[in-house]
Design a protein around this motif. Structure first.
Motif, PDB file in Angstrom:
ATOM      1  N   CYS A  95       0.829  -1.212   0.000  1.00  0.00           N
ATOM      2  CA  CYS A  95       0.000   0.000   0.000  1.00  0.00           C
ATOM      3  C   CYS A  95       0.860   1.257   0.000  1.00  0.00           C
ATOM      4  CB  CYS A  95      -0.927  -0.008   1.208  1.00  0.00           C
ATOM      5  SG  CYS A  95      -2.208  -1.255   1.123  1.00  0.00           S
ATOM      6  N   ASP A  96       1.945   1.229   0.749  1.00  0.00           N
ATOM      7  CA  ASP A  96       2.823   2.391   0.796  1.00  0.00           C
ATOM      8  C   ASP A  96       3.540   2.598  -0.537  1.00  0.00           C
ATOM      9  OD1 ASP A  96       3.606   4.602   2.224  1.00  0.00           O
ATOM     10  OD2 ASP A  96       5.432   3.660   2.965  1.00  0.00           O
ATOM     11  N   GLU A  97       3.870   1.502  -1.221  1.00  0.00           N
ATOM     12  CA  GLU A  97       4.471   1.641  -2.548  1.00  0.00           C
ATOM     13  C   GLU A  97       3.507   2.304  -3.520  1.00  0.00           C
ATOM     14  OE1 GLU A  97       5.760  -2.209  -3.758  1.00  0.00           O
ATOM     15  OE2 GLU A  97       7.698  -1.992  -2.758  1.00  0.00           O
ATOM     16  N   ALA A  98       2.241   1.938  -3.452  1.00  0.00           N
ATOM     17  CA  ALA A  98       1.254   2.569  -4.324  1.00  0.00           C
ATOM     18  C   ALA A  98       1.142   4.061  -4.021  1.00  0.00           C
ATOM     19  CB  ALA A  98      -0.099   1.888  -4.157  1.00  0.00           C
ATOM     20  N   GLU A  99       1.162   4.406  -2.735  1.00  0.00           N
ATOM     21  CA  GLU A  99       1.120   5.815  -2.357  1.00  0.00           C
ATOM     22  C   GLU A  99       2.360   6.559  -2.839  1.00  0.00           C
ATOM     23  OE1 GLU A  99       1.398   8.473   1.676  1.00  0.00           O
ATOM     24  OE2 GLU A  99       0.505   6.483   1.826  1.00  0.00           O
ATOM     25  N   CYS A 100       3.522   5.939  -2.715  1.00  0.00           N
ATOM     26  CA  CYS A 100       4.763   6.577  -3.182  1.00  0.00           C
ATOM     27  C   CYS A 100       4.774   6.746  -4.693  1.00  0.00           C
ATOM     28  CB  CYS A 100       5.972   5.763  -2.724  1.00  0.00           C
ATOM     29  SG  CYS A 100       6.311   5.893  -0.973  1.00  0.00           S
ATOM     30  N   ARG A 101       4.212   5.776  -5.418  1.00  0.00           N
ATOM     31  CA  ARG A 101       4.130   5.918  -6.878  1.00  0.00           C
ATOM     32  C   ARG A 101       3.258   7.107  -7.247  1.00  0.00           C
ATOM     33  NH1 ARG A 101       4.034   0.259  -6.923  1.00  0.00           N
ATOM     34  NH2 ARG A 101       1.767   0.246  -6.987  1.00  0.00           N
ATOM     35  N   ARG A 102       2.144   7.288  -6.524  1.00  0.00           N
ATOM     36  CA  ARG A 102       1.281   8.440  -6.808  1.00  0.00           C
ATOM     37  C   ARG A 102       1.975   9.752  -6.448  1.00  0.00           C
ATOM     38  NH1 ARG A 102      -2.539   5.052  -4.546  1.00  0.00           N
ATOM     39  NH2 ARG A 102      -2.442   6.148  -2.546  1.00  0.00           N
ATOM     40  N   HIS A 103       2.703   9.754  -5.350  1.00  0.00           N
ATOM     41  CA  HIS A 103       3.309  10.990  -4.872  1.00  0.00           C
ATOM     42  C   HIS A 103       4.581  11.357  -5.630  1.00  0.00           C
ATOM     43  CE1 HIS A 103       4.279  14.247  -2.272  1.00  0.00           C
ATOM     44  NE2 HIS A 103       5.271  13.642  -1.657  1.00  0.00           N
ATOM     45  N   PHE A 104       5.472  10.377  -5.857  1.00  0.00           N
ATOM     46  CA  PHE A 104       6.772  10.666  -6.467  1.00  0.00           C
ATOM     47  C   PHE A 104       6.820  10.378  -7.965  1.00  0.00           C
ATOM     48  CE2 PHE A 104       7.796   9.809  -1.988  1.00  0.00           C
ATOM     49  CZ  PHE A 104       8.390  11.023  -1.676  1.00  0.00           C
ATOM     50  N   GLY A 105       5.859   9.643  -8.477  1.00  0.00           N
ATOM     51  CA  GLY A 105       5.761   9.402  -9.915  1.00  0.00           C
ATOM     52  C   GLY A 105       6.858   8.510 -10.472  1.00  0.00           C
ATOM     53  N   SER A 106       7.354   8.907 -11.629  1.00  0.00           N
ATOM     54  CA  SER A 106       8.320   8.070 -12.342  1.00  0.00           C
ATOM     55  C   SER A 106       9.644   7.920 -11.602  1.00  0.00           C
ATOM     56  CB  SER A 106       8.573   8.632 -13.739  1.00  0.00           C
ATOM     57  OG  SER A 106       9.140   9.923 -13.646  1.00  0.00           O
ATOM     58  N   ALA A 107      10.002   8.887 -10.759  1.00  0.00           N
ATOM     59  CA  ALA A 107      11.247   8.772  -9.986  1.00  0.00           C
ATOM     60  C   ALA A 107      11.164   7.571  -9.040  1.00  0.00           C
ATOM     61  CB  ALA A 107      11.518  10.039  -9.191  1.00  0.00           C
ATOM     62  N   TYR A 108       9.996   7.340  -8.461  1.00  0.00           N
ATOM     63  CA  TYR A 108       9.849   6.204  -7.555  1.00  0.00           C
ATOM     64  C   TYR A 108       9.822   4.887  -8.321  1.00  0.00           C
ATOM     65  CZ  TYR A 108       8.497   3.233  -3.773  1.00  0.00           C
ATOM     66  OH  TYR A 108       8.477   2.224  -2.851  1.00  0.00           O
ATOM     67  N   VAL A 109       9.219   4.878  -9.500  1.00  0.00           N
ATOM     68  CA  VAL A 109       9.198   3.660 -10.320  1.00  0.00           C
ATOM     69  C   VAL A 109      10.618   3.264 -10.693  1.00  0.00           C
ATOM     70  CG1 VAL A 109       8.430   2.676 -12.503  1.00  0.00           C
ATOM     71  CG2 VAL A 109       6.870   4.086 -11.168  1.00  0.00           C
ATOM     72  N   GLU A 110      11.450   4.217 -11.040  1.00  0.00           N
ATOM     73  CA  GLU A 110      12.859   3.937 -11.342  1.00  0.00           C
ATOM     74  C   GLU A 110      13.590   3.433 -10.102  1.00  0.00           C
ATOM     75  OE1 GLU A 110      14.467   3.879 -14.284  1.00  0.00           O
ATOM     76  OE2 GLU A 110      12.449   4.166 -15.080  1.00  0.00           O
ATOM     77  N   TYR A 111      13.279   4.014  -8.955  1.00  0.00           N
ATOM     78  CA  TYR A 111      13.890   3.575  -7.698  1.00  0.00           C
ATOM     79  C   TYR A 111      13.500   2.127  -7.387  1.00  0.00           C
ATOM     80  CZ  TYR A 111      14.620   3.248  -2.660  1.00  0.00           C
ATOM     81  OH  TYR A 111      14.994   2.847  -1.406  1.00  0.00           O
ATOM     82  N   MET A 112      12.249   1.769  -7.648  1.00  0.00           N
ATOM     83  CA  MET A 112      11.787   0.400  -7.399  1.00  0.00           C
ATOM     84  C   MET A 112      12.546  -0.619  -8.242  1.00  0.00           C
ATOM     85  SD  MET A 112       7.669   0.873  -6.985  1.00  0.00           S
ATOM     86  CE  MET A 112       7.362  -0.863  -7.203  1.00  0.00           C
ATOM     87  N   LYS A 113      12.937  -0.221  -9.444  1.00  0.00           N
ATOM     88  CA  LYS A 113      13.675  -1.139 -10.314  1.00  0.00           C
ATOM     89  C   LYS A 113      15.072  -1.437  -9.777  1.00  0.00           C
ATOM     90  CE  LYS A 113      11.351   0.360 -14.522  1.00  0.00           C
ATOM     91  NZ  LYS A 113      11.517   1.106 -15.764  1.00  0.00           N
ATOM     92  N   SER A 114      15.640  -0.505  -9.026  1.00  0.00           N
ATOM     93  CA  SER A 114      17.021  -0.674  -8.565  1.00  0.00           C
ATOM     94  C   SER A 114      17.124  -1.142  -7.115  1.00  0.00           C
ATOM     95  CB  SER A 114      17.783   0.642  -8.718  1.00  0.00           C
ATOM     96  OG  SER A 114      17.246   1.616  -7.848  1.00  0.00           O
ATOM     97  N   SER A 115      16.010  -1.290  -6.407  1.00  0.00           N
ATOM     98  CA  SER A 115      16.072  -1.701  -5.004  1.00  0.00           C
ATOM     99  C   SER A 115      15.093  -2.847  -4.751  1.00  0.00           C
ATOM    100  CB  SER A 115      15.741  -0.526  -4.082  1.00  0.00           C
ATOM    101  OG  SER A 115      14.382  -0.189  -4.218  1.00  0.00           O
TER     102      SER A 115
END
Length: 103
Positions: free
Chosen positions: A75-95
């Motif tokens: 749930c927090d990842e979904a919230e972070c995707r909404r808040h931070f957008g593509s920067a968070y999606v890129e971060y998810m790929k590397s962590s």
């Protein structure tokens, strides 16, 4: 009691730092490797308490806590995707979520 206060303060500090690290995640040390260190700490605490005094009830509680914490991270990842957008999606790929190089 002192240990509990230290644990809670450290958890709050890491939660605050992890939110700030999302603005530029690759530049923040161990945040390059996992995203939910405070949830990992709670998972380890739950399973550590179970291992200290093993029982069927303890197993059920630790398992329930693990499931709840996993869904909290989702749930927090979904919230972070909404808040931070593509920067968070890129971060998810590397962590990873909890354990570096594993999960």
């Amino acid at each position: 009691m002192k240990e509990l206060i230290i644990f809670l303060l450290a958890s709050a500090f890491f939660a605050w730092v992890s939110r700030r690290a999302l603005l530029n995640p690759r530049a923040h040390g161990f945040y390059r490797f996992w995203a939910w260190e405070f949830i990992l700490a709670l998972l380890l605490l739950a399973w550590g308490a179970f291992l200290k005094d093993t029982s069927l009830v303890g197993f059920a509680l630790a398992g329930g806590a693990s499931i709840a914490l996993f869904f909290t991270a989702l749930c927090d990842e979904a919230e972070c995707r909404r808040h931070f957008g593509s920067a968070y999606v890129e971060y998810m790929k590397s962590s990873k979520r909890f354990l570096p190089l594993l999960f």
